[in-house]
Design a protein around this motif. Sequence first.
Motif, PDB file in Angstrom:
ATOM      1  N   MET A   1      35.257  33.158  21.743  1.00  0.00           N
ATOM      2  CA  MET A   1      35.855  33.409  23.062  1.00  0.00           C
ATOM      3  C   MET A   1      35.578  32.203  23.960  1.00  0.00           C
ATOM      4  O   MET A   1      34.485  31.626  23.922  1.00  0.00           O
ATOM      5  CB  MET A   1      35.266  34.675  23.692  1.00  0.00           C
ATOM      6  N   PHE A   2      36.574  31.845  24.751  1.00  0.00           N
ATOM      7  CA  PHE A   2      36.471  30.676  25.638  1.00  0.00           C
ATOM      8  C   PHE A   2      36.481  31.130  27.101  1.00  0.00           C
ATOM      9  O   PHE A   2      37.239  32.032  27.481  1.00  0.00           O
ATOM     10  CB  PHE A   2      37.634  29.712  25.387  1.00  0.00           C
ATOM     11  N   VAL A   3      35.642  30.486  27.895  1.00  0.00           N
ATOM     12  CA  VAL A   3      35.576  30.775  29.332  1.00  0.00           C
ATOM     13  C   VAL A   3      35.898  29.494  30.093  1.00  0.00           C
ATOM     14  O   VAL A   3      35.259  28.454  29.865  1.00  0.00           O
ATOM     15  CB  VAL A   3      34.183  31.294  29.754  1.00  0.00           C
ATOM     16  N   ALA A   4      36.902  29.574  30.972  1.00  0.00           N
ATOM     17  CA  ALA A   4      37.278  28.428  31.806  1.00  0.00           C
ATOM     18  C   ALA A   4      36.962  28.752  33.259  1.00  0.00           C
ATOM     19  O   ALA A   4      37.355  29.812  33.770  1.00  0.00           O
ATOM     20  CB  ALA A   4      38.768  28.122  31.645  1.00  0.00           C
ATOM     21  N   ILE A   5      36.233  27.862  33.905  1.00  0.00           N
ATOM     22  CA  ILE A   5      35.945  27.987  35.344  1.00  0.00           C
ATOM     23  C   ILE A   5      36.718  26.893  36.058  1.00  0.00           C
ATOM     24  O   ILE A   5      36.592  25.710  35.726  1.00  0.00           O
ATOM     25  CB  ILE A   5      34.437  27.858  35.625  1.00  0.00           C
ATOM     26  N   MET A   6      37.543  27.298  37.034  1.00  0.00           N
ATOM     27  CA  MET A   6      38.466  26.358  37.677  1.00  0.00           C
ATOM     28  C   MET A   6      38.298  26.360  39.192  1.00  0.00           C
ATOM     29  O   MET A   6      38.169  27.427  39.806  1.00  0.00           O
ATOM     30  CB  MET A   6      39.909  26.719  37.311  1.00  0.00           C
ATOM     31  N   HIS A   7      38.322  25.183  39.765  1.00  0.00           N
ATOM     32  CA  HIS A   7      38.173  25.015  41.214  1.00  0.00           C
ATOM     33  C   HIS A   7      39.397  24.288  41.763  1.00  0.00           C
ATOM     34  O   HIS A   7      39.747  23.204  41.290  1.00  0.00           O
ATOM     35  CB  HIS A   7      36.904  24.222  41.525  1.00  0.00           C
TER      36      HIS A   7
ATOM     37  N   ILE B   1      29.638  39.367  38.264  1.00  0.00           N
ATOM     38  CA  ILE B   1      29.772  37.909  38.416  1.00  0.00           C
ATOM     39  C   ILE B   1      31.242  37.515  38.484  1.00  0.00           C
ATOM     40  O   ILE B   1      31.662  36.729  39.347  1.00  0.00           O
ATOM     41  CB  ILE B   1      29.068  37.186  37.253  1.00  0.00           C
ATOM     42  N   LEU B   2      32.037  38.056  37.580  1.00  0.00           N
ATOM     43  CA  LEU B   2      33.471  37.722  37.564  1.00  0.00           C
ATOM     44  C   LEU B   2      34.160  38.157  38.851  1.00  0.00           C
ATOM     45  O   LEU B   2      34.979  37.433  39.413  1.00  0.00           O
ATOM     46  CB  LEU B   2      34.145  38.374  36.364  1.00  0.00           C
ATOM     47  N   GLU B   3      33.847  39.374  39.310  1.00  0.00           N
ATOM     48  CA  GLU B   3      34.529  39.915  40.485  1.00  0.00           C
ATOM     49  C   GLU B   3      34.194  39.141  41.749  1.00  0.00           C
ATOM     50  O   GLU B   3      35.039  38.953  42.616  1.00  0.00           O
ATOM     51  CB  GLU B   3      34.154  41.396  40.664  1.00  0.00           C
ATOM     52  N   MET B   4      32.961  38.680  41.887  1.00  0.00           N
ATOM     53  CA  MET B   4      32.514  38.064  43.135  1.00  0.00           C
ATOM     54  C   MET B   4      32.568  36.551  43.127  1.00  0.00           C
ATOM     55  O   MET B   4      32.370  35.919  44.159  1.00  0.00           O
ATOM     56  CB  MET B   4      31.086  38.519  43.453  1.00  0.00           C
ATOM     57  N   ALA B   5      32.851  35.935  41.975  1.00  0.00           N
ATOM     58  CA  ALA B   5      32.861  34.471  41.901  1.00  0.00           C
ATOM     59  C   ALA B   5      33.946  33.894  42.812  1.00  0.00           C
ATOM     60  O   ALA B   5      35.075  34.401  42.848  1.00  0.00           O
ATOM     61  CB  ALA B   5      33.088  34.024  40.461  1.00  0.00           C
ATOM     62  N   ALA B   6      33.605  32.837  43.543  1.00  0.00           N
ATOM     63  CA  ALA B   6      34.573  32.198  44.436  1.00  0.00           C
ATOM     64  C   ALA B   6      35.592  31.384  43.653  1.00  0.00           C
ATOM     65  O   ALA B   6      36.750  31.252  44.077  1.00  0.00           O
ATOM     66  CB  ALA B   6      33.843  31.310  45.434  1.00  0.00           C
TER      67      ALA B   6
ATOM     68  N   MET C   1      44.875  33.406  24.000  1.00  0.00           N
ATOM     69  CA  MET C   1      45.427  34.540  24.734  1.00  0.00           C
ATOM     70  C   MET C   1      44.407  35.034  25.760  1.00  0.00           C
ATOM     71  O   MET C   1      43.216  35.200  25.445  1.00  0.00           O
ATOM     72  CB  MET C   1      45.810  35.670  23.782  1.00  0.00           C
ATOM     73  N   ILE C   2      44.842  35.272  26.975  1.00  0.00           N
ATOM     74  CA  ILE C   2      43.956  35.671  28.062  1.00  0.00           C
ATOM     75  C   ILE C   2      43.499  37.115  27.858  1.00  0.00           C
ATOM     76  O   ILE C   2      44.325  38.025  27.679  1.00  0.00           O
ATOM     77  CB  ILE C   2      44.656  35.526  29.419  1.00  0.00           C
ATOM     78  N   THR C   3      42.196  37.306  27.876  1.00  0.00           N
ATOM     79  CA  THR C   3      41.645  38.657  27.758  1.00  0.00           C
ATOM     80  C   THR C   3      41.077  39.169  29.079  1.00  0.00           C
ATOM     81  O   THR C   3      40.899  40.375  29.249  1.00  0.00           O
ATOM     82  CB  THR C   3      40.529  38.696  26.700  1.00  0.00           C
ATOM     83  N   ARG C   4      40.800  38.249  29.999  1.00  0.00           N
ATOM     84  CA  ARG C   4      40.266  38.666  31.291  1.00  0.00           C
ATOM     85  C   ARG C   4      40.471  37.557  32.310  1.00  0.00           C
ATOM     86  O   ARG C   4      40.378  36.371  31.976  1.00  0.00           O
ATOM     87  CB  ARG C   4      38.779  39.005  31.180  1.00  0.00           C
ATOM     88  N   ALA C   5      40.746  37.949  33.552  1.00  0.00           N
ATOM     89  CA  ALA C   5      40.889  36.987  34.654  1.00  0.00           C
ATOM     90  C   ALA C   5      40.302  37.615  35.908  1.00  0.00           C
ATOM     91  O   ALA C   5      40.603  38.783  36.220  1.00  0.00           O
ATOM     92  CB  ALA C   5      42.355  36.621  34.871  1.00  0.00           C
ATOM     93  N   ASN C   6      39.445  36.889  36.600  1.00  0.00           N
ATOM     94  CA  ASN C   6      38.818  37.469  37.789  1.00  0.00           C
ATOM     95  C   ASN C   6      39.768  37.405  38.988  1.00  0.00           C
ATOM     96  O   ASN C   6      40.812  36.729  38.950  1.00  0.00           O
ATOM     97  CB  ASN C   6      37.485  36.769  38.084  1.00  0.00           C
ATOM     98  N   PRO C   7      39.466  38.118  40.088  1.00  0.00           N
ATOM     99  CA  PRO C   7      40.349  38.138  41.259  1.00  0.00           C
ATOM    100  C   PRO C   7      40.644  36.752  41.816  1.00  0.00           C
ATOM    101  O   PRO C   7      41.756  36.489  42.283  1.00  0.00           O
ATOM    102  CB  PRO C   7      39.583  38.991  42.270  1.00  0.00           C
ATOM    103  N   ALA C   8      39.662  35.843  41.778  1.00  0.00           N
ATOM    104  CA  ALA C   8      39.886  34.491  42.301  1.00  0.00           C
ATOM    105  C   ALA C   8      40.963  33.772  41.498  1.00  0.00           C
ATOM    106  O   ALA C   8      41.784  33.027  42.051  1.00  0.00           O
ATOM    107  CB  ALA C   8      38.588  33.687  42.276  1.00  0.00           C
ATOM    108  N   ALA C   9      40.986  33.997  40.171  1.00  0.00           N
ATOM    109  CA  ALA C   9      42.018  33.380  39.334  1.00  0.00           C
ATOM    110  C   ALA C   9      43.391  33.954  39.648  1.00  0.00           C
ATOM    111  O   ALA C   9      44.394  33.231  39.689  1.00  0.00           O
ATOM    112  CB  ALA C   9      41.682  33.586  37.859  1.00  0.00           C
TER     113      ALA C   9
END
Length: 516
Positions: A114-120, A14-19, A30-38
């Motif tokens: 843990m916090f998840v931010a989805i940004m457009h 999901i993280l890798e393919m999310a637009a 502190m950032i623990t993960r960021a997908n390619p779109a980010a």
Amino acid sequence: MGNDDQENGLLHAILEMAADAMVVSDQRGMITRANPAACRLFQYDAEALIGQSVNVLMPTALADLHDGFMAHHMKTGEERIIGVGRDVEGQKKDKSVFPLHIAVSYADVSGQRMFVAIMHDLTQDKATQHALSRSQRLDAIGQMTGGIAHDFNNLLTVVIGNLELLEMRGANDRQMALIKDALDSAELGADLTARLMVFARRSNLKPVETDLRVLCEETLAILRRTLGANTRIKTNFAPDLNLVMIDPVQLQSALMNLALNARDAMGPNGELLVTLSNVTIDDTYMAQETDIKLGDYVRLSVSDNGAGMSVEAQQRAFEPFFTTKSESGGTGLGLAMVYGFVRQSGGHITLYSELGHGTSFGLYFPAVPVHDDLSDVSGDTKARRDLPLGHGETVLVVEDNPKVRKLSVERIRDLGFRTEEASTGDEAYRMLTNGIRADVLFSDLVMPGALNGYDLAAKATSEFPHLKVLLTSGYASDVVTDAMARGQSYDILRKPYRQSDLAQRLQALLADRSEG
């Protein structure tokens, strides 16, 4: 495979393919993960983001507020911003700020929150809203102007008619002089309202099938005498120009308006370039850039090497009564008339300008359909379907306009190329010297900073001989760039351009490199 492994695998997919950009952080921010779109959105490598505070993705003012929000939430559990989408600003690695929409959620994992931010990214949305707002504002002004001009015309008809009756019934010399002055003023008022009606698109056009080459040559013959010997006029007319359906008188008036504005901007020893060419708007990219319907057009371009226009002047250029000629007493109706005439003719007008480097107007008129040759249409369709594609080569895109840069990157990636991007020539040069590997440099011609497109190309190709160069510009041709070239010669792709044109230029550059 256990359930945990399956869930982790699903989360990874999901993280890798999310637009949209997705960033995971711990309770300290502190950032623990960021997908390619980010990573693409904020211009960071994934490794560079991990372990950093999420504050690096925000402007300073917002980062300070964010720390307070986090501390308040961890202390009280109050979910003030959790689960509520909001429009904020993000900050890229180069410190440029852009609008984005963010939604935040959280989960407790192994006793840790843990916090998840989805940004457009809202850059394109904001630009579209601005363009729509500007178009609606001009339409509203046009409707109001048309109504006022119509009513004012009725008043002037009564005034002029009564003055003419007085003139016909005879009067002494003093009375006749007063009547003549009043008639002259009323006629000026009538001319003013006629021009307002053109802007409001309520004028009575008399369109006929027209060859713009003939019409422009006739108009330029008059302009050469009007502009004087110090203003050089160059032309570049396509030999196979399509016909258009327009009002010849209004076209001549529009061309004269643009030429006289250019003369005022250039001063003595200016150079004016008038070009005519067939243009096919056949992909959504170019339609998006020009705000125009798909189809065949004839483009009339009028470019000068004058002082250029500020951003504010460009945004208001087509509004009636807006003028920068305060000393010369301009009415501010010239460009408004041109705008109204082109739109009423079913076309569109574009404006490209840079302070200190001149201005270029593009007038697009729908071409008269040609039905007797269907082979070209099918051939063009096939060419669009079989665009030449890259094979993972890297193109360094250099453009100071964020909207144009984003669109250029998207177009080039669609053609199968990888991209790197920079907002100035100086930044692009630093990226190259710091080891960024690029096969093609695709750069705007006019940019802020020490290095314009030509300077960047000259330095880059001298130090990196493998690098191919494609420049792009909104100007009609080399009216402005002759003085900048300093003997260098590079391929220039003119804005706005078709996707097929971009693909073919890039493919030709890489083919030339492989043959060499």
